[in-house]
Scaffold this active site. Structure first.
Site, short mmCIF file in Angstrom:
data_model
loop_
_atom_site.label_atom_id
_atom_site.label_comp_id
_atom_site.label_asym_id
_atom_site.label_seq_id
_atom_site.Cartn_x
_atom_site.Cartn_y
_atom_site.Cartn_z
N GLN A 1 0.79 -1.38 -0.03
CA GLN A 1 0.05 0.06 -0.02
C GLN A 1 0.81 1.41 -0.11
O GLN A 1 1.78 1.37 0.95
CB GLN A 1 -0.91 0.04 1.26
CG GLN A 1 -0.44 -0.49 2.40
CD GLN A 1 -1.54 -0.66 3.51
OE1 GLN A 1 -2.61 -0.78 3.14
NE2 GLN A 1 -1.14 -0.94 4.65
N GLU B 1 -7.49 -2.99 7.24
CA GLU B 1 -6.15 -2.69 7.95
C GLU B 1 -6.37 -3.05 9.51
O GLU B 1 -5.52 -3.81 10.27
CB GLU B 1 -5.30 -1.57 7.66
CG GLU B 1 -4.16 -1.40 8.39
CD GLU B 1 -3.24 -0.22 7.61
OE1 GLU B 1 -4.05 1.12 7.65
OE2 GLU B 1 -2.09 -0.64 7.54
N SER C 1 6.14 -0.53 3.36
CA SER C 1 6.79 -1.92 3.73
C SER C 1 6.87 -2.90 2.34
O SER C 1 5.91 -3.28 2.25
CB SER C 1 6.15 -2.48 4.92
OG SER C 1 5.69 -1.78 5.96
N SER D 1 -1.86 5.43 13.83
CA SER D 1 -1.16 5.40 15.23
C SER D 1 -2.06 5.26 16.08
O SER D 1 -3.29 5.37 16.08
CB SER D 1 -0.52 6.74 15.28
OG SER D 1 -1.35 7.77 15.67
N ASN D 2 -1.42 4.97 17.55
CA ASN D 2 -2.54 4.73 18.67
C ASN D 2 -3.42 6.01 18.74
O ASN D 2 -4.53 5.84 19.38
CB ASN D 2 -1.68 4.50 19.63
CG ASN D 2 -1.03 2.89 20.02
OD1 ASN D 2 -1.24 2.15 18.84
ND2 ASN D 2 -0.20 2.61 20.79
N GLU D 3 -2.81 7.19 18.73
CA GLU D 3 -3.58 8.48 18.89
C GLU D 3 -4.66 8.41 17.96
O GLU D 3 -5.79 8.85 18.26
CB GLU D 3 -2.85 9.61 18.61
CG GLU D 3 -1.74 9.81 19.97
CD GLU D 3 -0.59 8.83 19.81
OE1 GLU D 3 -0.06 8.10 18.69
OE2 GLU D 3 0.09 8.50 20.72
N SER E 1 0.71 6.56 3.13
CA SER E 1 1.64 7.49 3.59
C SER E 1 2.48 8.45 2.89
O SER E 1 3.03 7.87 1.88
CB SER E 1 2.54 7.04 4.77
OG SER E 1 1.67 6.14 5.73
C1 LIG Z 1 5.87 -0.72 10.95
C2 LIG Z 1 5.30 0.39 9.98
C3 LIG Z 1 4.77 -0.12 8.79
C4 LIG Z 1 3.97 0.99 7.89
N1 LIG Z 1 3.56 0.26 6.72
C5 LIG Z 1 2.99 1.46 6.16
C6 LIG Z 1 2.81 0.86 4.77
O1 LIG Z 1 3.02 -0.29 4.05
N2 LIG Z 1 2.13 1.77 3.76
C7 LIG Z 1 2.04 3.32 4.27
O2 LIG Z 1 1.48 3.85 3.37
N3 LIG Z 1 2.31 3.51 5.36
C8 LIG Z 1 3.04 2.68 6.14
N4 LIG Z 1 3.26 3.17 7.52
C9 LIG Z 1 3.39 4.56 8.01
C10 LIG Z 1 2.26 4.88 8.91
O3 LIG Z 1 1.05 4.57 8.57
C11 LIG Z 1 2.51 6.40 9.53
O4 LIG Z 1 3.82 6.15 10.17
C12 LIG Z 1 1.70 6.72 10.44
O5 LIG Z 1 0.37 6.81 9.86
C13 LIG Z 1 1.95 8.05 11.14
O6 LIG Z 1 2.18 9.06 10.04
P1 LIG Z 1 3.45 9.79 10.15
O7 LIG Z 1 4.52 9.01 10.36
O8 LIG Z 1 3.41 10.71 9.17
O9 LIG Z 1 3.29 10.56 11.68
P2 LIG Z 1 2.55 12.03 12.04
O10 LIG Z 1 1.13 12.04 11.12
O11 LIG Z 1 3.27 13.14 11.53
O12 LIG Z 1 2.27 12.00 13.47
C14 LIG Z 1 3.15 12.18 14.62
C15 LIG Z 1 2.80 11.75 15.94
O13 LIG Z 1 1.38 12.94 15.89
C16 LIG Z 1 0.11 12.25 16.33
N5 LIG Z 1 -0.70 12.95 15.78
C17 LIG Z 1 -0.84 13.31 14.41
N6 LIG Z 1 -2.05 13.70 14.05
C18 LIG Z 1 -2.73 13.85 15.30
C19 LIG Z 1 -4.06 14.31 15.86
N7 LIG Z 1 -4.96 14.67 15.01
N8 LIG Z 1 -4.31 14.17 17.32
C20 LIG Z 1 -3.48 13.47 17.76
N9 LIG Z 1 -2.17 13.07 17.59
C21 LIG Z 1 -1.85 13.27 16.42
C22 LIG Z 1 0.40 10.83 15.77
O14 LIG Z 1 -0.15 9.78 16.47
C23 LIG Z 1 1.95 10.54 16.19
O15 LIG Z 1 2.25 10.04 17.47
C24 LIG Z 1 4.11 2.27 8.46
C25 LIG Z 1 4.51 2.63 9.63
C26 LIG Z 1 5.20 1.66 10.40
C27 LIG Z 1 5.87 2.41 11.63
#
Ligand SMILES: Cc1cc2nc3c(=O)[nH]c(=O)nc-3n(C[C@H](O)[C@H](O)[C@H](O)COP(=O)(O)OP(=O)(O)OC[C@H]3O[C@@H](n4cnc5c(N)ncnc54)[C@H](O)[C@@H]3O)c2cc1C
Lengths: 422, 379
Positions: free
Chosen positions: A133, A251, A168, A382-384, A136
């Protein structure tokens, strides 16, 4: 939207189980001490996983819950669970569970045209195609609908430009579902389209990203005017958010362990692993007799058991319409939190073997895994984000203020996609 | 609550809830804590018995009967509804002893003791507590010595629920390291009950002293000389009842605290609109659902006498009890100052949870029990 269909005279679960048991013994290689995760790690390009999947497919034991007309077996979740239980002692290509089969296969089944499903699903199920997928972006993952990669239409062709990240295993995959902005003049959810993208083609550059553990599992992709024919639109143009929402449901379902398309043990993302590995670890460093260590082993077991029970309860509640489908975030968040805890338990039981080990010690991977403790709490939302979903969709608490609500996307403040490095 | 109730079970649950609402809402619990010397009203208990509260684990041949054919699955509905309202009454001890008599008792023992328990006229309680780790093999126990065909028993078992009102004790004692189960009338010479103070508003506990008590051979439950299996079975039943009560409490408190968060305003908006608080509610929802899920799973296994019954019962107890009290305190935090007062109901739930957490095996004891089941060496 039916994701399960059952053959007319479905074999009852117990006779299926016996047949599966005999077939597995006859056809699948035994696991011999290694976990499926270990095997996947040594099979970086997925060649071996494809081979295992093909054996399952040829034997009629792949895609158990996919419909027969698309290469599956049309069986029930109970059959799948029985097969997974029986598969314990054998090598299984669990790396194909997430995202290929249980997220992307499931979404394709829900939204694909007949031609798209006929073309891709049998190959997905046989392991000939691996899907990933592209959701992100460097500009943000949580605010998925705020994506900036764009696809500009020119007749029956779209041109894709931008970048995706954290995908991934993209380097070993064949196709991706990619979300792109097709109309920037409407509010963010209304101008997105989902495409089926052939990964290895001119204009797509893949860079592997070195993770904290040293592994190169993650990728970033750069798209430079990549042509996508209109037949590869999944769902409707500009209505990609509907498809994406369903994809995210699959998912959560997969990450929470509830998906019917997961096959084989230890497939639920991070942290969960087979029952005895902590016991083995404690045995190997001579701490099994320590009451404090026994407490931790029991705790890990309890968390795992309750996770299965919670997953089953939530699935029933969703099926009965007592809670919305977004309640899948409940087992999803539970599993992320207990996986963090599990990593702490690992660290405690490893003792001094956590920071230092004899060259090649079997516990090495557990130490390195600790570095990715938060993986399960970020990947798949994310958990949030899960807490937002549970509070707003399940508990019906007020939604967060959204600065981008109802605004045309091109008037919203957002991060920019980096340009392709030279 | 089990999400897959039969119609009869649904009706039974509703009747139970309505009966408690009508006869013993929380205001009445507060009243009884002062006015009723044993924390509950005996006539009311008999009415509950008429509704089936004491008969669900007793076979039909002994005058009992369940709603669904799965008595424990019915009983957890009662326990959960009671947990939601911090209901008084000896639900757990009476049901555990009734189950013991029905499942293990000789017909003479069953005929003698069950009718009174079923009607609510008499009360019985299980005496296993005798210090830390009592639920584990080799844990502290009353001591018994052979005396002709019978036994002499000495020691103290405490804390014992409803000891002050019990007519009958089912006591665990050790004979040279092997546990026996004996039925002892409260009036037996040498048996003395002393009062203890209980944190729970309405569930009273006492200490039962055995001062060289002489017991005839006919008092041995089912005439069995090694009660280990009986103890495991009763412990599983007891723990499932506790878990149902705790998960009912958590779900109820989550419900009313959430409502409060919608109603109370701060800085011009409802508390429920703050993300910092929403996220905590999400975590509490997970705990509530996981508690209900693990309780029902344990009840099913124990009801079916499945091979993993003890493991799942201890899983539920260890999981829920480990966090129930801190969860409840976070609801105090979310409620604000009013949550710390006597007049707010939260402390009644916390009192009950503190009791259920610690008795019949602490979370650590139940983890140890699981470790033993997993084959991880002796305690
Ligand atoms: C092991 C792993 C596998 C993954 N696999 C894939 C994949 O196959 N394909 C893909 O497309 N992506 C993948 N991802 C990406 C993943 O979906 C993103 O890392 C995730 O959605 C968070 O986005 P970000 O890293 O841009 O963090 P950000 O969105 O910038 O967030 C940073 C922090 O802010 C918090 N935050 C953001 N917005 C809010 C809000 N409105 N309220 C409260 N808190 C908030 C988040 O929870 C996080 O703690 C993967 C990530 C990991 C770690």
């Amino acid at each position: 939207m039916s994701t399960e269909s059952t053959t007319d005279a479905a074999e009852d679960v117990e006779s299926f189980r016996l047949r599966a048991r005999a077939w597995l013994a006859e056809n699948m290689p035994r696991i011999e001490g290694k976990s499926n995760a270990d095997i996947a790690r040594e099979d970086e390009n997925g060649v071996y996983a494809r081979k295992l999947q093909k054996i399952l497919f040829d034997g009629g034991f792949a895609g158990l819950c996919f419909p027969v007309e698309y290469g599956g077996q049309g069986l029930s979740l109970a059959h799948q669970r029985a097969f997974t239980e029986e598969s314990g002692p054998y090598q299984m290509p669990t790396v194909l569970n997430i995202p290929s089969l249980s997220i992307l296969g499931a979404t394709l089944l829900d939204f694909g045209t007949e031609a798209q499903k006929k073309r891709h699903l049998p190959k997905l199920i046989s392991g000939e195609e691996i899907w990933v997928q592209f959701l992100s972006e460097p500009s943000g993952g949580s605010d998925l609908a705020g994506l900036v990669t764009k696809a500009t239409r020119d007749g029956d062709i779209f041109h894709l430009n931008g970048s995706k990240i954290w995908s991934s295993g993209a380097f070993r995959a064949d196709y991706a579902l990619v979300l792109a902005r097709t109309n920037p003049e409407v509010p963010k959810h209304s101008g997105i389209t989902v495409f089926i993208l052939k990964i290895h083609q001119p204009g797509v550059e893949i860079q592997q990203i070195k993770m904290a553990t040293g592994a190169n599992e993650f990728c970033q992709e750069f798209f430079d005017d990549v042509p996508i024919p209109i037949e590869d639109v999944l769902g409707k143009i500009d209505d990609g958010w509907t498809v994406a929402s369903r994809l995210l449901f699959h998912e959560r379902d997969a990450m929470g362990g509830g998906s019917p398309y997961l096959s084989g043990q230890g497939q639920r993302g991070h942290g969960t692993s087979n029952r005895s590995d902590l016991i083995e670890l404690a045995e190997s460093n001579g701490t099994l007799g320590d009451p404090a260590i026994r407490q931790l082993i029991a705790e890990a077991k309890i968390n795992e058991t309750v996770g299965e029970q919670l997953t089953a309860r939530t699935a029933t509640a969703i099926k009965q319409g007592l809670v919305p489908g977004t309640a899948g975030s409940i087992p999803r968040l539970y599993s992320a939190m207990t996986s963090e805890r599990r990593q702490e338990i690992n660290l405690e039981i490893l003792g001094t073997a956590a920071p230092v080990w004899e060259p090649g010690a079997p516990s090495r991977q557990k130490s390195l895994d600790y570095l990715m403790r938060q993986g399960g709490s970020l990947g798949g939302g994310s958990n949030e984000m899960q807490r937002n979903i549970i509070s707003e969709r399940v508990l019906l608490m007020p939604r967060e203020y959204a600065a981008d609500k109802d605004k045309p996307f091109n008037e919203v403040l957002h991060n920019q996609t980096p340009t392709r490095p030279r | 609550m089990d999400l897959e109730l039969t119609d009869d079970q649904g009706l039974f649950r509703e009747t139970t809830a309505k009966f408690i609402e009508a006869t013993c809402p929380i205001d009445t619990v507060r009243e009884w804590s002062e006015s009723e010397p044993h924390g509950f009203n005996r006539k009311w208990w008999s009415q509950g018995a008429e509704l089936g509260w004491t008969s669900l684990l007793v076979s039909e041949e002994h005058g009992g009967g369940s709603v669904s054919g799965h008595g424990l699955l019915d009983l957890i509905l009662v326990a959960e509804e009671q947990g939601r309202r911090v209901t008084p009454g000896p639900l757990l001890p009476v049901n555990v002893v009734a189950a013991a008599l029905s499942e293990f008792g000789t017909s003479e023992q069953a005929d003698r003791h069950l009718p009174g328990l079923l009607s609510g006229e008499s009360i019985a309680t299980w005496c296993i507590e005798a210090g830390r780790g009592s639920i584990l093999p080799g844990g502290p126990r009353l001591q018994a010595t052979k005396d002709g065909a019978g036994y002499r028993i000495s020691g103290v078992t405490a804390p014992i629920e409803a000891a002050d009102v019990a007519d009958l004790f089912l006591a665990v004692a050790d004979v040279d390291g092997v546990p026996i189960h004996v039925l002892v009338d409260a009036a037996t010479p040498g048996v003395v009950v002393s009062e203890m103070e209980s944190i729970d508003f309405v569930r009273r506990h006492g200490a039962v002293h055995f001062n060289d008590v002489s017991i005839g051979a006919g008092s041995l439950l089912g005439g069995v000389a090694d009660a280990s299996e009986q103890i495991d079975r009763l412990l599983d039943l007891a723990v499932v009842i506790q878990c149902a009560s705790m998960s009912g409490a958590i779900d109820q408190v989550l419900g009313f605290t959430l409502e409060y968060a919608f109603d109370r305003y701060s800085f011009g908006r409802p508390l429920a609109s703050y993300q910092a608080l929403k996220h905590r509610f999400a975590d509490h929802k997970i705990f509530a659902e996981a508690s209900l899920a693990t309780t029902v799973a344990a009840a099913n296994a124990v009801d079916a006498r499945a091979g993993d019954a003890s493991e799942l019962a201890s899983t539920a107890k260890a999981y829920i009890a480990q966090s129930v009290t801190s969860e409840l305190h976070d609801f105090v935090q979310l409620t604000g100052g009013i949550g710390t007062t006597w007049d707010h109901d939260l402390h009644l739930f916390i009192r009950r949870a503190v009791q259920e957490r610690a008795l019949l095996g602490s979370p650590a004891d139940h983890r140890e029990r699981i470790a033993l089941i997993l084959g991880l060496g002796a305690a």
